[in-house]
Design a protein around this motif. Structure first.
Motif, mmCIF file in Angstrom:
data_model
loop_
_atom_site.group_PDB
_atom_site.id
_atom_site.type_symbol
_atom_site.label_atom_id
_atom_site.label_comp_id
_atom_site.label_asym_id
_atom_site.label_seq_id
_atom_site.Cartn_x
_atom_site.Cartn_y
_atom_site.Cartn_z
ATOM 1 N N UNK A 55 0.814 -1.223 0.000
ATOM 2 C CA UNK A 55 0.000 0.000 0.000
ATOM 3 C C UNK A 55 0.843 1.266 0.000
ATOM 4 N N UNK A 56 2.024 1.254 0.651
ATOM 5 C CA UNK A 56 2.832 2.474 0.657
ATOM 6 C C UNK A 56 3.499 2.719 -0.698
ATOM 7 N N UNK A 57 3.673 1.681 -1.496
ATOM 8 C CA UNK A 57 4.182 1.884 -2.858
ATOM 9 C C UNK A 57 3.120 2.577 -3.706
ATOM 10 N N UNK A 58 1.894 2.122 -3.584
ATOM 11 C CA UNK A 58 0.813 2.751 -4.348
ATOM 12 C C UNK A 58 0.607 4.198 -3.894
ATOM 13 N N UNK A 59 0.710 4.435 -2.585
ATOM 14 C CA UNK A 59 0.538 5.786 -2.065
ATOM 15 C C UNK A 59 1.687 6.692 -2.482
ATOM 16 N N UNK A 84 13.721 -1.538 5.567
ATOM 17 C CA UNK A 84 12.791 -0.433 5.821
ATOM 18 C C UNK A 84 11.384 -0.915 6.094
ATOM 19 N N UNK A 85 10.987 -2.020 5.435
ATOM 20 C CA UNK A 85 9.592 -2.439 5.465
ATOM 21 C C UNK A 85 9.314 -3.654 6.326
ATOM 22 N N UNK A 86 10.348 -4.460 6.608
ATOM 23 C CA UNK A 86 10.113 -5.703 7.318
ATOM 24 C C UNK A 86 9.476 -6.764 6.439
ATOM 25 N N UNK A 87 9.544 -6.584 5.126
ATOM 26 C CA UNK A 87 8.903 -7.508 4.199
ATOM 27 C C UNK A 87 9.465 -8.921 4.317
ATOM 28 N N UNK A 88 10.772 -9.024 4.504
ATOM 29 C CA UNK A 88 11.430 -10.324 4.562
ATOM 30 C C UNK A 88 11.798 -10.637 6.009
ATOM 31 N N UNK A 89 11.200 -11.668 6.601
ATOM 32 C CA UNK A 89 11.486 -11.965 8.018
ATOM 33 C C UNK A 89 12.924 -12.367 8.276
ATOM 34 N N UNK A 90 13.686 -12.712 7.218
ATOM 35 C CA UNK A 90 15.083 -13.095 7.396
ATOM 36 C C UNK A 90 16.008 -11.890 7.480
ATOM 37 N N UNK A 128 10.225 4.372 2.441
ATOM 38 C CA UNK A 128 8.781 4.160 2.397
ATOM 39 C C UNK A 128 7.972 4.853 3.491
ATOM 40 N N UNK A 129 8.579 5.712 4.307
ATOM 41 C CA UNK A 129 7.807 6.359 5.369
ATOM 42 C C UNK A 129 6.782 7.333 4.823
ATOM 43 N N UNK A 130 6.970 7.800 3.565
ATOM 44 C CA UNK A 130 6.116 8.789 2.918
ATOM 45 C C UNK A 130 6.154 10.132 3.636
ATOM 46 N N UNK A 131 7.270 10.400 4.310
ATOM 47 C CA UNK A 131 7.464 11.730 4.887
ATOM 48 C C UNK A 131 7.562 12.742 3.749
ATOM 49 N N UNK A 151 0.714 5.747 8.632
ATOM 50 C CA UNK A 151 1.162 4.356 8.726
ATOM 51 C C UNK A 151 0.195 3.414 8.004
ATOM 52 N N UNK A 152 0.701 2.264 7.591
ATOM 53 C CA UNK A 152 -0.124 1.247 6.959
ATOM 54 C C UNK A 152 0.022 -0.060 7.717
ATOM 55 N N UNK A 153 -1.061 -0.825 7.749
ATOM 56 C CA UNK A 153 -0.982 -2.155 8.336
ATOM 57 C C UNK A 153 -0.083 -3.030 7.464
#
Length: 353
Positions: A125-129, A236-242, A263-266, A289-291
């Motif tokens: 969602x933050x990429x789209x935003x 930055x995103x926590x996308x990859x748990x490793x 990706x903070x969209x500041x 913030x996004x879930x």
């Protein structure tokens, strides 16, 4: 809502991620997993997965496929799926060479079937935003990005990870190229420097890129798998748990009317009326913030919706995947020749090494 019957072709590490999200999605039904390796196929069948050895063994009612084979097999595996009449989502990169990619796109078009590429970062969602927010900072001027994560020493113990094509250019860069095109428009020229000074391997461990975009905006990317830092998409995103979470921005965009961190969209924008210029401070506006989401899960749901007749402006089309491949290969070619490489200059059979 009837679930879309699909298969996953290739059951390696990324294939198993696609298997996982297919099992969680209400929009798809995982009918088969195609894996030619007998040992792996047997191990996954013992876990209850519907394994087959070849695309020809997949039941006839399947309507779509996710191709997650090794890159050199992307083109033939995707073509085999298209020949069965299935819509196809191919993991990135689309193919190994531009010739393969162009032939695959032409074949999908001739069949009248959807072809997408798995650049899943678009689905956050933050990429789209971010894409929407960039319209609010004026004409594009430039972007600065850094992807620097130190891969553990044992990562390079397998010989293939020390062989040409296994460095960060061909394994990590294409994500950044596609995401920048999603935000900023297509890159049309790249100049690159590479170094293997840290690890001393035959492949690069660090690369610096200068990019020119269709709009005239410029960009730079530093990418390294030897430099320890908190600056990378995954961190930055926590996308990859490793990969350890840092929440630090790793991209910064400037425009004629402000700036955006990702990706903070500041957002940085005018704090007072009149011309925006360097004597006037900019106002800092924190991003919303996004879930957290699993972008592969979002991607497969969006893919299913398109196959069922919907439209989508987020998923990476086959043509966009080919464009990302071209500029990734252009980067490798520029590093090899020491010269700028423009769109259209990459030989069709060049594979990056």
């Amino acid at each position: 809502m009837t679930a879309l019957p699909i298969c996953v072709v290739g059951a390696g590490s990324i294939g198993q991620r696609h298997i996982e999200v297919a099992g969680l999605s209400e929009r798809v039904e995982l009918v088969s997993v195609v894996e030619p390796d007998e040992r792996l196929r047997g191990a996954l069948a013992a876990r209850g997965l519907p394994m087959v050895a070849d695309v020809s063994e997949v039941p006839a009612h399947v309507r779509a496929a996710v191709v997650a084979t090794p890159t050199p097999v992307h083109a033939p595996a995707a073509r085999a799926a298209l020949e069965r009449g299935w819509a196809v989502l191919v993991e990135k990169p689309l193919t190994g060479t531009l010739d393969e990619g162009r032939a695959l796109l032409a074949f999908a078009e001739a069949k009248g079937l959807p072809l997408y590429c798995g650049h899943h970062r678009r689905c956050h969602p933050f990429s789209r935003e971010a894409r929407a927010a960039l319209r609010g900072i004026g004409a594009p001027v430039g972007v600065q990005a850094m992807w620097s994560l130190r891969k553990h020493d044992s990562y390079y113990e397998p010989e293939w990870r020390r062989s040409p094509g296994a460095g960060p250019l061909m394994t990590n860069l294409s994500h950044e190229i596609d995401l920048l095109s999603f935000f900023y428009g297509e890159a049309v020229e790249v100049t690159a420097l590479t170094s293997s000074a840290v690890r001393g391997l035959a492949i690069e461990d660090t690369a610096a890129l200068a990019l020119r975009f269709e709009s005239g905006a410029l960009g730079s990317i530093l990418i390294s798998d030897a430099g320890a830092s908190p600056w990378a998409f995954e961190a930055a995103t926590g996308e990859n748990p490793a990969i350890a979470l840092s929440t630090e921005d790793y991209m910064r965009f400037t425009g004629t009317e402000g700036a955006l961190a990702f990706p903070s969209l500041t957002l940085w924008q005018a704090s007072q009326p009149g011309e925006i210029e360097w004597s006037k401070p900019l106002a800092r506006v924190p991003g919303e913030p996004f879930d957290p989401v699993d972008p592969l899960r979002v991607q497969i749901d969006r893919f299913a919706a398109v196959v069922e007749g919907g439209s989508d402006d987020v998923l990476c089309t086959g043509a966009q995947g080919l464009a990302a491949l071209e500029m990734t290969l252009a980067t490798a070619l520029s590093a090899r020749t020491g010269k700028p490489v423009a769109r259209g200059d990459v030989p069709g059979d060049f594979n990056g090494f």
